[in-house]
Design a protein around this motif. Structure first.
Motif, mmCIF file in Angstrom:
data_model
loop_
_atom_site.group_PDB
_atom_site.id
_atom_site.type_symbol
_atom_site.label_atom_id
_atom_site.label_comp_id
_atom_site.label_asym_id
_atom_site.label_seq_id
_atom_site.Cartn_x
_atom_site.Cartn_y
_atom_site.Cartn_z
ATOM 1 N N PHE A 34 0.837 -1.201 0.000
ATOM 2 C CA PHE A 34 0.000 0.000 0.000
ATOM 3 C C PHE A 34 0.874 1.255 0.000
ATOM 4 O O PHE A 34 0.611 2.206 -0.742
ATOM 5 N N LEU A 35 1.915 1.253 0.835
ATOM 6 C CA LEU A 35 2.814 2.410 0.896
ATOM 7 C C LEU A 35 3.462 2.674 -0.451
ATOM 8 O O LEU A 35 3.444 3.805 -0.959
ATOM 9 N N VAL A 36 4.044 1.651 -1.057
ATOM 10 C CA VAL A 36 4.745 1.823 -2.332
ATOM 11 C C VAL A 36 3.783 2.283 -3.427
ATOM 12 O O VAL A 36 4.084 3.193 -4.204
ATOM 13 N N ALA A 37 2.597 1.667 -3.490
ATOM 14 C CA ALA A 37 1.640 2.010 -4.544
ATOM 15 C C ALA A 37 1.126 3.430 -4.404
ATOM 16 O O ALA A 37 1.067 4.185 -5.385
ATOM 17 N N VAL A 38 0.743 3.829 -3.189
ATOM 18 C CA VAL A 38 0.192 5.178 -2.992
ATOM 19 C C VAL A 38 1.246 6.243 -3.256
ATOM 20 O O VAL A 38 0.984 7.254 -3.918
ATOM 21 N N VAL A 39 2.459 6.020 -2.746
ATOM 22 C CA VAL A 39 3.535 6.989 -2.999
ATOM 23 C C VAL A 39 3.834 7.074 -4.493
ATOM 24 O O VAL A 39 4.064 8.156 -5.038
ATOM 25 N N ALA A 40 3.809 5.926 -5.181
ATOM 26 C CA ALA A 40 4.064 5.923 -6.627
ATOM 27 C C ALA A 40 3.009 6.736 -7.368
ATOM 28 O O ALA A 40 3.324 7.507 -8.287
#
Length: 414
Positions: A34-40
């Motif tokens: 979730f962190l990686v996807a949202v930041v991306a």
């Protein structure tokens, strides 16, 4: 025990209990993904706004003199009421800026927000919701428009209030369906206009077309819609490094034209596309404020699961621990072994989470208009979180295993 032996045994334990390992990793995988996807997505949107929307709306190497700043959403009601009292930007202001910036590539005056929409009618065909802009000739240079047919609007068109228009590629295609649009008469708000040019296709941004518009001389525009409250002056310079000094000269020219005293505040705004980007970034800060809380909850849950699974493992492997201590393993060896297993679990969860987040971001970018750019700092943060969770929640199970008495442990049933 050698460090390589500790790592090897840790990986063996993870492989021996695949189902337990999978359920243990689930919380960390979801949180990190979730962190990686949202930041991306947020990083991709920031870049997209800068590279596409901002430059498409304002132009390259361009700044604007406006009655109101772009970032209206960041002002209080009292501040907004003060902004509403500002005088309108008009032709006299544009002339003052023009005299102060003789080195500008183009200076234009264009109708501002709210942009009206109207039906464009040709014979028995009607195209609705076409954006209508009133502009001076320089606007087409500011926006870097290229023409596939005909010519741009001219200063003579503006001065003589001619009923001519330039249309975007979507308007020409949908109305004339492959036939030439040049010299065709269309009706806008019941008045007849002759098409003199067709702008080359600009494309779509976030699913919104930038080609469904019509440009008419601002003099003709104001005869239909009246003078807009937020008419804007746009100034295009040759190079980006010239924009800053030109903005200062434009500000000085506006203050002189409006006879502002040194103690008076500006009753206008001078800004670039960066103002739009900054406004967007202010909005995305809300998401960045929520993301850590959601990720922290997931990481906490994943860490608690790891600790419980490790405590269960200590109980199940009590006899094994006793045997290792009996043949010479120290408390430090046992502690390192269990701590390494916890860290290995967390790092595996972090790696899988990064892969999942990367795949999710790529899928969103491929199947929706939202762009996504995975940043290295978010990957590094995700892996650091994984290792940190392993250390934090693996200390207690590892210490408990290290403190077991070898004789008592060996008596435990295997």
């Amino acid at each position: 025990m050698r460090f390589s032996d500790v790592i090897r045994l840790s990986l063996v334990q993870l492989r021996v209990n695949p189902m337990r390992t999978a359920f243990t990793l689930l919380g960390i995988v979801v949180s990190v993904g979730f962190l990686v996807a949202v930041v991306a997505i947020i990083q991709g949107m920031n870049a997209y706004v800068k590279e596409n929307i901002a430059d498409a709306m304002i132009g390259m190497n361009t700044f604007q003199v406006r009655r109101l700043p772009i970032s209206l959403g960041l002002f209080t009601d009292d501040q907004f009421r003060l902004l509403q009292r500002r005088p309108r930007v008009d032709e006299r202001d544009a002339e003052a800026v023009r005299e102060a910036l003789p080195d500008a590539v183009a200076i234009s005056l264009q109708s501002g927000w709210p942009t009206p929409q109207a039906d464009v009618v040709w014979r028995d065909r009607t195209l609705g919701s076409v954006l209508i802009f009133g502009v001076t000739a320089g606007y087409q240079v500011v926006q870097d428009y290229r023409f596939t047919e005909g010519r741009p609007l001219s200063d003579i068109d503006v001065r003589e209030r001619r009923h001519v228009i330039v249309v975007g590629a979507d308007v020409a295609q949908k109305l004339f369906q492959g036939a030439t649009a040049i010299d065709q008469d269309v009706r806008v708000m019941g008045q007849r206009y002759t098409i003199v040019g067709v702008v080359a296709r600009k494309g779509r941004v976030l699913g919104q077309s930038f080609d469904g518009f019509a440009l008419m001389p601002i003099s003709a525009f104001e005869s239909i819609y009246g003078r807009r409250q937020n008419t804007t002056i746009s100034i295009k310079m040759r190079e980006a490094r010239e924009v800053g000094p030109a903005m200062a000269r434009a500000q000085e020219a506006m203050r002189l034209a409006r006879r502002l005293r040194p103690s008076d505040r500006d009753n206008f705004d001078v800004g670039t596309a960066d103002a739009l980007v900054d406004f967007w970034k202010q909005l995305t800060k809300v998401l960045f404020a929520v993301v850590p809380a959601v990720v922290a909850i997931g990481i906490l849950v994943g860490g608690i699961v790891i600790m419980n699974i490790m405590l269960m493992g200590v109980t199940e492997r009590t006899h094994e621990i006793g045997l290792r201590k009996a043949v010479g393993a120290t408390a430090s060896d046992v502690r390192r072994q269990f701590l390494a297993e916890a860290i290995a679990l967390a790092i595996c969860g972090g790696l899988l989470g990064v892969a999942a987040g990367w795949a999710l971001a790529a899928a969103i970018a491929a199947f929706s208009p939202l762009p996504a750019r995975v940043s290295l700092w978010s990957v590094g943060l995700a892996l650091s979180l994984g290792a940190g969770v392993g250390v934090l929640f693996g200390v207690y199970p590892a210490s408990r295993a290290a403190k077991l008495d070898p004789i008592t442990a060996m008596r435990a049933e295997t």
